[in-house]
Design a protein around this motif. Sequence first.
Motif, PDB file in Angstrom:
ATOM      1  N   GLY A   1      -4.208  35.818 -48.057  1.00 39.65           N
ATOM      2  CA  GLY A   1      -3.527  34.535 -47.924  1.00 39.65           C
ATOM      3  C   GLY A   1      -2.019  34.710 -47.858  1.00 39.65           C
ATOM      4  N   LEU A   2      -1.355  33.741 -47.269  1.00 39.29           N
ATOM      5  CA  LEU A   2       0.088  33.813 -47.091  1.00 39.29           C
ATOM      6  C   LEU A   2       0.853  34.013 -48.398  1.00 39.29           C
ATOM      7  CD1 LEU A   2       2.597  33.628 -45.309  1.00 39.29           C
ATOM      8  CD2 LEU A   2       2.435  31.126 -45.445  1.00 39.29           C
TER       9      LEU A   2
ATOM     10  N   ARG B   1       0.465  37.708 -49.504  1.00 40.29           N
ATOM     11  CA  ARG B   1       1.080  38.630 -48.543  1.00 40.29           C
ATOM     12  C   ARG B   1       2.599  38.538 -48.596  1.00 40.29           C
ATOM     13  NH1 ARG B   1       0.068  37.526 -43.226  1.00 40.29           N
ATOM     14  NH2 ARG B   1      -0.683  35.405 -43.622  1.00 40.29           N
ATOM     15  N   TYR B   2       3.114  37.309 -48.754  1.00 40.39           N
ATOM     16  CA  TYR B   2       4.564  37.159 -48.864  1.00 40.39           C
ATOM     17  C   TYR B   2       5.074  37.808 -50.145  1.00 40.39           C
ATOM     18  CZ  TYR B   2       9.193  35.309 -49.539  1.00 40.39           C
ATOM     19  OH  TYR B   2      10.542  35.222 -49.770  1.00 40.39           O
TER      20      TYR B   2
ATOM     21  N   ALA C   1      -6.198  37.111 -42.005  1.00 38.64           N
ATOM     22  CA  ALA C   1      -5.067  36.490 -42.678  1.00 38.64           C
ATOM     23  C   ALA C   1      -5.164  34.969 -42.605  1.00 38.64           C
ATOM     24  CB  ALA C   1      -3.759  36.967 -42.054  1.00 38.64           C
ATOM     25  N   THR C   2      -4.765  34.307 -43.677  1.00 40.06           N
ATOM     26  CA  THR C   2      -4.793  32.854 -43.761  1.00 40.06           C
ATOM     27  C   THR C   2      -3.459  32.347 -44.270  1.00 40.06           C
ATOM     28  OG1 THR C   2      -5.567  32.739 -46.061  1.00 40.06           O
ATOM     29  CG2 THR C   2      -7.245  32.988 -44.353  1.00 40.06           C
ATOM     30  N   THR C   3      -3.210  31.060 -44.066  1.00 40.22           N
ATOM     31  CA  THR C   3      -2.001  30.456 -44.619  1.00 40.22           C
ATOM     32  C   THR C   3      -2.216  29.996 -46.051  1.00 40.22           C
ATOM     33  OG1 THR C   3      -2.636  28.322 -43.661  1.00 40.22           O
ATOM     34  CG2 THR C   3      -1.150  29.722 -42.365  1.00 40.22           C
ATOM     35  N   ARG C   4      -3.457  29.781 -46.432  1.00 44.03           N
ATOM     36  CA  ARG C   4      -3.781  29.376 -47.796  1.00 44.03           C
ATOM     37  C   ARG C   4      -4.086  30.608 -48.655  1.00 44.03           C
ATOM     38  NH1 ARG C   4      -5.096  24.007 -48.456  1.00 44.03           N
ATOM     39  NH2 ARG C   4      -5.179  22.775 -46.539  1.00 44.03           N
TER      40      ARG C   4
ATOM     41  N   ILE D   1       7.242  34.705 -40.221  1.00 46.95           N
ATOM     42  CA  ILE D   1       5.903  34.225 -40.531  1.00 46.95           C
ATOM     43  C   ILE D   1       5.274  33.692 -39.251  1.00 46.95           C
ATOM     44  CG2 ILE D   1       4.567  32.565 -41.866  1.00 46.95           C
ATOM     45  CD1 ILE D   1       6.724  32.637 -43.974  1.00 46.95           C
ATOM     46  N   SER D   2       4.336  34.418 -38.759  1.00 49.80           N
ATOM     47  CA  SER D   2       3.665  34.008 -37.532  1.00 49.80           C
ATOM     48  C   SER D   2       2.240  34.530 -37.567  1.00 49.80           C
ATOM     49  CB  SER D   2       4.401  34.554 -36.307  1.00 49.80           C
ATOM     50  OG  SER D   2       4.407  35.973 -36.334  1.00 49.80           O
ATOM     51  N   PHE D   3       1.399  33.949 -36.751  1.00 57.08           N
ATOM     52  CA  PHE D   3       0.018  34.418 -36.668  1.00 57.08           C
ATOM     53  C   PHE D   3      -0.013  35.714 -35.869  1.00 57.08           C
ATOM     54  CE2 PHE D   3      -0.456  29.848 -37.393  1.00 57.08           C
ATOM     55  CZ  PHE D   3      -1.316  29.880 -38.475  1.00 57.08           C
TER      56      PHE D   3
END
Length: 280
Positions: free
Chosen positions: A182-183, A186-187, A45-48, A36-38
């Motif tokens: 969002g993360l 995507r995960y 892409a966002t983390t939220r 998980i990296s930018f």
Amino acid sequence: MPDELTAGSLSRRDVLRASGGVFGLSGGGTSAGPAISFRPDCPDATTRPAMRDCEDATTAGCADDHPRTKELRDEATRALERDFSTVGALLDDGFVPYFDLLTDGDSGGWSHWLNPRYIGDESILDAGRPAAVMVDNKWWRPLGVMFVATRDGEQLDDPPSVYGGADEDDDARCSPWHHHVGLPGRYAWWKYQQVWGDGAETGLRLPCRTPCMMHVWTLPNPNGVYAHGPPPQGSRGGPPAEPAGFETSATPGEDELGVDVLAEELLNSTVAERSRRRDS
């Protein structure tokens, strides 16, 4: 885990702590998590949690009273009533719950159930072979279907419009596709690919986005047939709840549908689905 995996070889605790969530029940994929990296090549892409309209998508021409919308909704309603009316029927057909079954507090009491065979075939807007069915976690009944823009498991960048050709302006076209950037989304798609798709293609890098997706709600939704969010809880049927469709001591309408309720049945059905896919 080996292909000889059986229901008796795993304990309830093993099932509940399966790697990465519900999809870990398959016994496939990798035990390692993704890197998980930018990524500079994923500017959206966002983390939220976040979603975006797909390229060339539009809802400007979408109308609940359009003949094609009515037809598609009727097709979905018939499919749910005929083939997917209970959780047991979904399990029997090879549907598996997505990660939102684990995060009920954030999802408003509903969850997606994905079918790897339908995601992996040639169909896209086929209500009889929906990529996913949305389920109310209180009443354990289907709320609608979701289509995923994949063909033979490969992501499509230009999913078809529900109606209106590509050469028509947006005011006449209905193409309500969205993807998640969002993360969490995507995960979840990365995990799905590791277990059911081509994990070698995904590797240990999260995708920039999920494939394009669209909902068709079969119960009245104040935000429309193609809305991203579900009908309000007061409009999801209410009692009497549908039967579970599989042997369980839990009661629809009284017990929340969740992994704890489904653990043994999920394990059995997932082992069976892996066998069907291996033999096909």
